[in-house]
Design a protein around this motif. Structure first.
Motif, PDB file in Angstrom:
ATOM      1  N   HIS A 177      48.024  38.642  29.190  1.00 55.75           N
ATOM      2  CA  HIS A 177      47.100  37.939  30.084  1.00 55.75           C
ATOM      3  C   HIS A 177      45.700  38.483  29.917  1.00 55.75           C
ATOM      4  CE1 HIS A 177      45.441  40.200  33.531  1.00 55.75           C
ATOM      5  NE2 HIS A 177      46.452  41.012  33.370  1.00 55.75           N
ATOM      6  N   CYS A 178      44.711  37.655  30.303  1.00 50.14           N
ATOM      7  CA  CYS A 178      43.302  38.060  30.285  1.00 50.14           C
ATOM      8  C   CYS A 178      42.649  37.475  31.539  1.00 50.14           C
ATOM      9  CB  CYS A 178      42.613  37.583  29.000  1.00 50.14           C
ATOM     10  SG  CYS A 178      42.597  35.792  28.794  1.00 50.14           S
ATOM     11  N   GLY A 179      41.348  37.159  31.459  1.00 50.79           N
ATOM     12  CA  GLY A 179      40.664  36.643  32.638  1.00 50.79           C
ATOM     13  C   GLY A 179      41.030  35.212  32.970  1.00 50.79           C
ATOM     14  N   SER A 180      40.988  34.343  31.961  1.00 50.98           N
ATOM     15  CA  SER A 180      41.313  32.940  32.219  1.00 50.98           C
ATOM     16  C   SER A 180      42.188  32.303  31.144  1.00 50.98           C
ATOM     17  CB  SER A 180      40.028  32.133  32.424  1.00 50.98           C
ATOM     18  OG  SER A 180      39.225  32.210  31.277  1.00 50.98           O
ATOM     19  N   GLY A 181      42.671  33.089  30.224  1.00 54.25           N
ATOM     20  CA  GLY A 181      43.647  32.575  29.258  1.00 54.25           C
ATOM     21  C   GLY A 181      43.148  32.408  27.834  1.00 54.25           C
ATOM     22  N   VAL A 182      41.848  32.642  27.612  1.00 53.70           N
ATOM     23  CA  VAL A 182      41.298  32.455  26.260  1.00 53.70           C
ATOM     24  C   VAL A 182      41.708  33.610  25.335  1.00 53.70           C
ATOM     25  CG1 VAL A 182      39.176  32.241  24.905  1.00 53.70           C
ATOM     26  CG2 VAL A 182      39.378  31.081  27.116  1.00 53.70           C
ATOM     27  N   ARG A 183      41.430  34.851  25.757  1.00 56.16           N
ATOM     28  CA  ARG A 183      41.752  36.005  24.898  1.00 56.16           C
ATOM     29  C   ARG A 183      43.258  36.176  24.730  1.00 56.16           C
ATOM     30  NH1 ARG A 183      37.905  40.208  27.967  1.00 56.16           N
ATOM     31  NH2 ARG A 183      38.304  38.669  29.592  1.00 56.16           N
ATOM     32  N   SER A 184      44.024  35.938  25.796  1.00 52.68           N
ATOM     33  CA  SER A 184      45.481  36.111  25.664  1.00 52.68           C
ATOM     34  C   SER A 184      46.068  35.070  24.710  1.00 52.68           C
ATOM     35  CB  SER A 184      46.168  36.049  27.027  1.00 52.68           C
ATOM     36  OG  SER A 184      45.930  34.826  27.668  1.00 52.68           O
TER      37      SER A 184
END
Ligand SMILES: O=S(=O)([O-])[S-]
Length: 128
Positions: free
Chosen positions: A71-78
Motif C-alpha cells: 500500500h501507499c498513499g492513494s494506490g499509485v506507488r503500490s
C-alpha cells in the motif's frame, strides 16, 4: 476484490475493509511503500516499510502462509511495486486500491504522531 490479469500474472486490488479483516485474521503481511517520512508521520499498525525508491522484489519474503499486500498513499506507488513484482516473476500480487486515503475514508484505525508531544497514538477504528 477486483483482479486484473497482467503479463500472465494476477494483480489483486483489495479494498480497505477486506484488507483489515484479513489482517485481523493474520492472513496478510502489509508492506507500506511510501517514504520513511510519510511512514513516521502516520501508518497502518502492523505495516512494514519498504519504500518504492529502494524497492527490490528479490528481498521480499516468500508468500508462504501470508499474502503480501502493498500500500501507499492513494494506490499509485503500490501499483508500480506490484508490477515490479510481476516483472520479477511473481504470479500473484496484491495491493490496497486507493491506498491509505481509502483506509482512512473507511474509518479504519492507524497510528499517528501527536505533533505536540511527538508520541504515537491510535486514530480511528470505529469499525475495529
Ligand atoms: O501514494 S501515491 O503514490 O498513490 S500518491
Amino acid at each position: 476484490m477486483e483482479t486484473i490479469e497482467l503479463n500472465g500474472a494476477t494483480l489483486e486490488q483489495w479494498g480497505p475493509t477486506e484488507l483489515y479483516a484479513a489482517m485481523q485474521r493474520g492472513e496478510v503481511a502489509l508492506i507500506d511503500v511510501r517514504t520513511p517520512q510519510e511512514f513516521a508521520f502516520e501508518h497502518i499498525k502492523g505495516a512494514l516499510l519498504s519504500p518504492l525508491s529502494t524497492f527490490d522484489a528479490r528481498t521480499l519474503p516468500a508468500q508462504q502462509g501470508k499474502q503480501l499486500v502493498f500500500h501507499c498513499g492513494s494506490g499509485v506507488r503500490s501499483r508500480r511495486v506490484a508490477e515490479a513484482c510481476i516483472n520479477a516473476g511473481f504470479d500473484r500480487v496484491a495491493h490496497l486500491e486507493g491506498g491509505f486515503a481509502a483506509w482512512k475514508q473507511a474509518g479504519l484505525p492507524y497510528i499517528a504522531i501527536d505533533p505536540t508531544t511527538g508520541g504515537q497514538h491510535l486514530v480511528g477504528g470505529q469499525q475495529a
